[in-house]
Design a protein around this motif. Structure first.
Motif, PDB file in Angstrom:
ATOM      1  N   PRO A  34       0.751  -1.204   0.177  1.00  0.00           N
ATOM      2  CA  PRO A  34       0.079   0.030   0.088  1.00  0.00           C
ATOM      3  C   PRO A  34       0.698   1.355  -0.171  1.00  0.00           C
ATOM      4  CG  PRO A  34      -0.934  -1.646   1.473  1.00  0.00           C
ATOM      5  CD  PRO A  34       0.349  -2.280   1.021  1.00  0.00           C
ATOM      6  N   GLY A  35       2.011   1.294   0.786  1.00  0.00           N
ATOM      7  CA  GLY A  35       2.675   2.581   0.888  1.00  0.00           C
ATOM      8  C   GLY A  35       3.528   2.842  -0.482  1.00  0.00           C
ATOM      9  N   ASP A  36       3.324   1.864  -1.616  1.00  0.00           N
ATOM     10  CA  ASP A  36       4.070   2.283  -2.942  1.00  0.00           C
ATOM     11  C   ASP A  36       2.871   3.077  -3.550  1.00  0.00           C
ATOM     12  OD1 ASP A  36       6.240   0.644  -2.831  1.00  0.00           O
ATOM     13  OD2 ASP A  36       5.027  -1.163  -3.352  1.00  0.00           O
ATOM     14  N   ILE A  50      11.483  -3.282 -22.182  1.00  0.00           N
ATOM     15  CA  ILE A  50       9.948  -3.146 -21.799  1.00  0.00           C
ATOM     16  C   ILE A  50       9.871  -1.434 -21.776  1.00  0.00           C
ATOM     17  CG2 ILE A  50       8.252  -3.520 -20.324  1.00  0.00           C
ATOM     18  CD1 ILE A  50       8.827  -6.317 -20.352  1.00  0.00           C
ATOM     19  N   GLY A  51       8.829  -0.921 -22.314  1.00  0.00           N
ATOM     20  CA  GLY A  51       8.493   0.445 -22.112  1.00  0.00           C
ATOM     21  C   GLY A  51       7.335   0.283 -20.717  1.00  0.00           C
ATOM     22  N   LEU A  52       7.687   1.050 -19.686  1.00  0.00           N
ATOM     23  CA  LEU A  52       6.869   0.989 -18.730  1.00  0.00           C
ATOM     24  C   LEU A  52       6.229   2.319 -17.789  1.00  0.00           C
ATOM     25  CD1 LEU A  52       5.902  -1.109 -16.537  1.00  0.00           C
ATOM     26  CD2 LEU A  52       7.995  -0.853 -15.197  1.00  0.00           C
ATOM     27  N   VAL A  53       5.176   2.433 -17.530  1.00  0.00           N
ATOM     28  CA  VAL A  53       4.677   3.608 -17.121  1.00  0.00           C
ATOM     29  C   VAL A  53       3.814   3.083 -16.041  1.00  0.00           C
ATOM     30  CG1 VAL A  53       3.014   5.653 -16.965  1.00  0.00           C
ATOM     31  CG2 VAL A  53       4.062   4.703 -19.348  1.00  0.00           C
ATOM     32  N   LEU A  54       4.391   3.523 -14.641  1.00  0.00           N
ATOM     33  CA  LEU A  54       3.782   3.469 -13.284  1.00  0.00           C
ATOM     34  C   LEU A  54       2.784   4.522 -13.085  1.00  0.00           C
ATOM     35  CD1 LEU A  54       6.668   1.832 -11.452  1.00  0.00           C
ATOM     36  CD2 LEU A  54       4.907   0.582 -12.833  1.00  0.00           C
ATOM     37  N   TYR A  55       1.673   4.352 -12.550  1.00  0.00           N
ATOM     38  CA  TYR A  55       0.934   5.334 -12.156  1.00  0.00           C
ATOM     39  C   TYR A  55       0.587   5.592 -10.656  1.00  0.00           C
ATOM     40  CZ  TYR A  55      -0.486   6.203 -17.154  1.00  0.00           C
ATOM     41  OH  TYR A  55      -0.426   6.040 -18.157  1.00  0.00           O
ATOM     42  N   VAL A  56       1.276   6.302 -10.107  1.00  0.00           N
ATOM     43  CA  VAL A  56       1.627   6.540  -8.328  1.00  0.00           C
ATOM     44  C   VAL A  56       0.878   7.436  -7.695  1.00  0.00           C
ATOM     45  CG1 VAL A  56       3.517   6.206  -6.717  1.00  0.00           C
ATOM     46  CG2 VAL A  56       3.878   5.046  -9.013  1.00  0.00           C
ATOM     47  N   ARG A  57       0.126   7.282  -6.740  1.00  0.00           N
ATOM     48  CA  ARG A  57      -0.332   8.134  -5.868  1.00  0.00           C
ATOM     49  C   ARG A  57       0.601   8.699  -4.965  1.00  0.00           C
ATOM     50  NH1 ARG A  57      -3.364   4.887  -2.807  1.00  0.00           N
ATOM     51  NH2 ARG A  57      -2.935   4.055  -2.934  1.00  0.00           N
ATOM     52  N   ALA A  58       0.764   9.770  -5.102  1.00  0.00           N
ATOM     53  CA  ALA A  58       2.010  10.627  -4.307  1.00  0.00           C
ATOM     54  C   ALA A  58       1.790  12.048  -4.041  1.00  0.00           C
ATOM     55  CB  ALA A  58       3.360  10.257  -4.777  1.00  0.00           C
ATOM     56  N   GLN A  61       5.668  14.714  -8.100  1.00  0.00           N
ATOM     57  CA  GLN A  61       6.325  13.971  -8.964  1.00  0.00           C
ATOM     58  C   GLN A  61       7.474  13.059  -8.485  1.00  0.00           C
ATOM     59  OE1 GLN A  61       5.234  13.350 -12.198  1.00  0.00           O
ATOM     60  NE2 GLN A  61       6.696  11.787 -12.215  1.00  0.00           N
ATOM     61  N   GLU A  62       8.327  14.002  -7.481  1.00  0.00           N
ATOM     62  CA  GLU A  62       9.553  13.401  -6.927  1.00  0.00           C
ATOM     63  C   GLU A  62       9.311  12.191  -5.981  1.00  0.00           C
ATOM     64  OE1 GLU A  62      13.468  14.826  -4.187  1.00  0.00           O
ATOM     65  OE2 GLU A  62      12.196  16.142  -4.878  1.00  0.00           O
ATOM     66  N   ALA A  63       8.051  12.471  -5.282  1.00  0.00           N
ATOM     67  CA  ALA A  63       7.742  11.330  -4.322  1.00  0.00           C
ATOM     68  C   ALA A  63       7.306   9.856  -5.129  1.00  0.00           C
ATOM     69  CB  ALA A  63       6.634  11.776  -3.367  1.00  0.00           C
ATOM     70  N   ALA A  64       6.690  10.227  -6.216  1.00  0.00           N
ATOM     71  CA  ALA A  64       6.102   9.226  -6.933  1.00  0.00           C
ATOM     72  C   ALA A  64       7.301   8.402  -7.749  1.00  0.00           C
ATOM     73  CB  ALA A  64       5.348   9.816  -8.367  1.00  0.00           C
ATOM     74  N   GLU A  65       8.152   9.375  -8.219  1.00  0.00           N
ATOM     75  CA  GLU A  65       9.395   8.478  -8.813  1.00  0.00           C
ATOM     76  C   GLU A  65      10.037   7.723  -7.532  1.00  0.00           C
ATOM     77  OE1 GLU A  65      11.755  11.595 -10.725  1.00  0.00           O
ATOM     78  OE2 GLU A  65       9.991  11.886 -12.416  1.00  0.00           O
ATOM     79  N   LEU A  66      10.354   8.164  -6.582  1.00  0.00           N
ATOM     80  CA  LEU A  66      11.076   7.487  -5.234  1.00  0.00           C
ATOM     81  C   LEU A  66      10.248   6.267  -5.005  1.00  0.00           C
ATOM     82  CD1 LEU A  66      12.103  10.291  -3.155  1.00  0.00           C
ATOM     83  CD2 LEU A  66      13.675   8.868  -4.449  1.00  0.00           C
ATOM     84  N   ARG A  67       8.833   6.257  -5.040  1.00  0.00           N
ATOM     85  CA  ARG A  67       8.068   5.146  -4.659  1.00  0.00           C
ATOM     86  C   ARG A  67       8.162   4.125  -6.018  1.00  0.00           C
ATOM     87  NH1 ARG A  67       2.637   7.599  -2.070  1.00  0.00           N
ATOM     88  NH2 ARG A  67       3.647   8.747  -0.185  1.00  0.00           N
ATOM     89  N   ALA A  68       8.032   4.753  -7.324  1.00  0.00           N
ATOM     90  CA  ALA A  68       8.203   3.694  -8.274  1.00  0.00           C
ATOM     91  C   ALA A  68       9.495   3.138  -8.486  1.00  0.00           C
ATOM     92  CB  ALA A  68       7.928   4.508  -9.596  1.00  0.00           C
ATOM     93  N   HIS A  69      10.524   3.645  -7.927  1.00  0.00           N
ATOM     94  CA  HIS A  69      11.999   2.971  -8.197  1.00  0.00           C
ATOM     95  C   HIS A  69      12.153   2.069  -6.798  1.00  0.00           C
ATOM     96  CE1 HIS A  69      13.929   4.907 -11.555  1.00  0.00           C
ATOM     97  NE2 HIS A  69      13.240   6.105 -11.296  1.00  0.00           N
ATOM     98  N   ALA A  70      11.422   2.438  -5.959  1.00  0.00           N
ATOM     99  CA  ALA A  70      11.616   1.400  -4.659  1.00  0.00           C
ATOM    100  C   ALA A  70      11.015   0.103  -4.796  1.00  0.00           C
ATOM    101  CB  ALA A  70      10.989   2.091  -3.271  1.00  0.00           C
ATOM    102  N   LEU A  71       9.634   0.337  -5.732  1.00  0.00           N
ATOM    103  CA  LEU A  71       8.837  -1.005  -6.148  1.00  0.00           C
ATOM    104  C   LEU A  71       9.559  -1.739  -7.087  1.00  0.00           C
ATOM    105  CD1 LEU A  71       6.598  -2.809  -6.506  1.00  0.00           C
ATOM    106  CD2 LEU A  71       5.336  -0.994  -7.695  1.00  0.00           C
TER     107      LEU A  71
END
Length: 90
Positions: A34-36, A50-58, A61-71
Motif C-alpha cells: 500500500p505504501g507504494d 520493456i516500456g513501462l509507465v507506473l501511475y503512482v499516488r504521491a 512527482q519526486e515522491a512518485a518517482e522515489l516510490r516507483a523506483h523502490a517498487l
C-alpha cells in the motif's frame, strides 16, 4: 496521481515480447504494498526491453518517482523480472 515513465533493459539473450511485459506487470503487482501508491501500470515490449509507465499516488512527482523506483528495486530482484534493469526514460 503521477505517471512515472521508465524503460527496462533486457539483460538476457532471449527475445523480449508482450509475454515479458505481462511478466513484469504481474511481478510489480505481486511486490506492491500500500505504501507504494501504485494505481495502474502499463507495460509494452520495445526493442531491447520493456516500456513501462507506473501511475503512482504521491504528493508530488519526486515522491512518485522515489516510490516507483523502490517498487522496481523489489520487483526486479525476483522471478522472471530479474532479467531486466532500469535503463532510462523512454
Amino acid at each position: 496521481m503521477f505517471a512515472v515513465h521508465l524503460t527496462l533493459l533486457d539483460l538476457s539473450t532471449s527475445p523480449t515480447g508482450e509475454a515479458g511485459a505481462a511478466d513484469v506487470q504481474g511481478t510489480l503487482w505481486a511486490r506492491a504494498v500500500p505504501g507504494d501508491g501504485l494505481e495502474h501500470t502499463r507495460a509494452r515490449a520495445v526493442p531491447g526491453g520493456i516500456g513501462l509507465v507506473l501511475y503512482v499516488r504521491a504528493p508530488d512527482q519526486e515522491a512518485a518517482e522515489l516510490r516507483a523506483h523502490a517498487l522496481l528495486d523489489r520487483a526486479l530482484a525476483h522471478g522472471p523480472a530479474r532479467r531486466y534493469a532500469v535503463a532510462a526514460a523512454p
